[in-house]
Enzyme design. Sequence first.
Site, short mmCIF file in Angstrom:
data_model
loop_
_atom_site.label_atom_id
_atom_site.label_comp_id
_atom_site.label_asym_id
_atom_site.label_seq_id
_atom_site.Cartn_x
_atom_site.Cartn_y
_atom_site.Cartn_z
N GLU A 200 24.09 7.66 40.77
CA GLU A 200 24.44 6.55 40.29
C GLU A 200 25.64 6.80 39.32
O GLU A 200 25.80 7.75 39.21
CB GLU A 200 23.28 5.85 39.81
CG GLU A 200 22.19 5.25 40.59
CD GLU A 200 20.95 4.16 39.93
OE1 GLU A 200 20.64 3.60 39.08
OE2 GLU A 200 20.11 5.35 39.92
N HIS B 281 25.49 -5.94 35.45
CA HIS B 281 25.06 -4.26 36.27
C HIS B 281 26.13 -5.42 36.59
O HIS B 281 26.01 -6.31 37.68
CB HIS B 281 23.54 -5.04 37.03
CG HIS B 281 23.56 -3.70 37.65
ND1 HIS B 281 24.31 -3.83 38.95
CD2 HIS B 281 22.47 -2.50 37.77
CE1 HIS B 281 24.02 -2.37 39.99
NE2 HIS B 281 22.54 -1.53 39.12
N ARG C 90 24.25 1.88 28.77
CA ARG C 90 23.26 3.06 29.29
C ARG C 90 23.31 3.67 30.45
O ARG C 90 24.37 2.89 30.79
CB ARG C 90 22.38 2.17 29.58
CG ARG C 90 21.12 2.75 29.92
CD ARG C 90 19.59 2.09 30.52
NE ARG C 90 20.04 1.02 30.80
CZ ARG C 90 19.90 0.64 32.57
NH1 ARG C 90 19.12 1.99 33.02
NH2 ARG C 90 19.54 -0.32 32.81
C1 SIN Z 1 19.43 0.34 39.69
O1 SIN Z 1 19.19 0.43 40.73
O2 SIN Z 1 21.24 0.14 40.35
C2 SIN Z 1 19.62 0.12 38.27
C3 SIN Z 1 18.68 1.36 38.09
C4 SIN Z 1 18.59 1.09 36.49
O3 SIN Z 1 19.45 -0.21 36.32
O4 SIN Z 1 19.44 2.14 35.83
#
Ligand code: SIN
Length: 493
Positions: free
Chosen positions: A112, A226, A366
């Site tokens: 990620e 996000h 974060r």
């Molecule tokens: C996601 O799956 O993008 C969220 C995971 C997270 O909030 O760390």
Amino acid sequence: MKPQHKPETDILIIGSGISGLMCALKAAETYHVTILTKKKLATTATAMAQGGIAAAQENSDDGMREHEEDTLIAGEHHNQKQAVQHVIRHAPNMIKILREYGVEFDSELTLEGGHRKKRIHHTKDTTGKTIEDALIKAVKKQKNITIIEDAMTLELLGDTKACRGCQYLKDATIYTIQSAYTVLATGGAGQVYAHTTNPKVATGDGIAMAHRLGATISDMEFIQFHPTALLDRYNPHFLLSESLRGEGAMLRNAKGEAFMKQYDPRGDLAPRDKVSQAIFIEQKKGKVFLDISHKPAAWIRERFPAIYPAVLKRTKQDMTKEPVAITPVAHYLCGGVEVNTRGETSVPHLYAIGETARTGLHGANRLASNSLLEGAVYGIKAAEDILQKLSTKEKLPSGSAKKTSFSIASQPFAMKHVRQQIQDTMWTLAGIHRTQADLSKALFQLQRIRDILPPIHMVNEEIMEARNLLEVSLLIVKAAQKRKKSLGCHWIK
Ligand code: SIN
């Protein structure tokens, strides 16, 4: 069988996400634990988490050092180094413990934003639900745990010298429960915003209650947005996991251009604050899309078995064939009730864990997939600390706990409207991009909303949630006003 209300418990845990359940399981090895939860045990942000839980490979010092560095870079070095080391050094053990509870992580790690390499353990795209289900199963088997669902905590008992339990509302009755130690695991506060991935229950209850008791709260200006929630009209918005980009999905603007490299050399996998801010700018020119359609259709359906049908159902867009319109929305609170590495707040006998806590791990933004990890580590560490204290000290703090005299509201108050007003104010005036002028307006509007709330002793679940949302919104706005320069997810002009 219906759980009986008990007026006393050794350890009271409020909330039932990963941190609360891990804490309960550890603590119940020796003492009696009561879990109070506002809805059902599984009604948590944990159960909605898609991407995964970050952890370097066991026995890999290099891997842990790199995970620490990535966490600090994503957090703009506003993190507390001690907390970063503490969490990341315990990460491999958390994966082991979760496996022991029956969580079967996929064999391939994923990636990620902000991670230099694959280190995210996951179960396809429903990691949180798999974890929550496994922990609930374990908690239900444990005789030392009493579970009280559909219970809205109203107020903590005690003062700045000691927390002594709480008062809660269930089935139109107000109960008092005294506890030797109280643990806040009530999750975050995404519902302060009109657009969020957070469940409806994420109204910042633990932070608001701790604040009213006099506990130290910090870093509230750092709300993580996000980058890729589905562009639809629901609250909460459906999340398109960052692991989609980890597996090759690309962001595109209205002209179909991949734009992220213009904003950050790390491109689509830059830390979340950078990606959300770039999308916000691109959205001034038109819609922004997430595109994974270049990958084989069968693979997309197999790797993202929850996301693929959900997007199709909600928007009729087929991710295997076309890009999907996305938008940044509020996702995670990096701040909260300030705690040390054992989860202790500034108030003796009161702990905070999970998203409710400000541990210092996240700094100003974060790193993806560090939150389930933090919840697990602090859940266990708080339990260990409490067990150690209970073995050496008196159980209940001495002195009587003064109760608030609440009355249950009999007349209807228009709380839905109040909640919407708070959410709209926060979204338009204290959202992803802030100015001092907007923050002043937000403060003014929130103070006016306070004037129309019912009197303080009048309670029901909706009133309490509105009161808590307002209190947390004020904390966010005031913290944002104090920070004059942009840092991480606090983006201000
Ligand atoms: C996601 O799956 O993008 C969220 C995971 C997270 O909030 O760390």
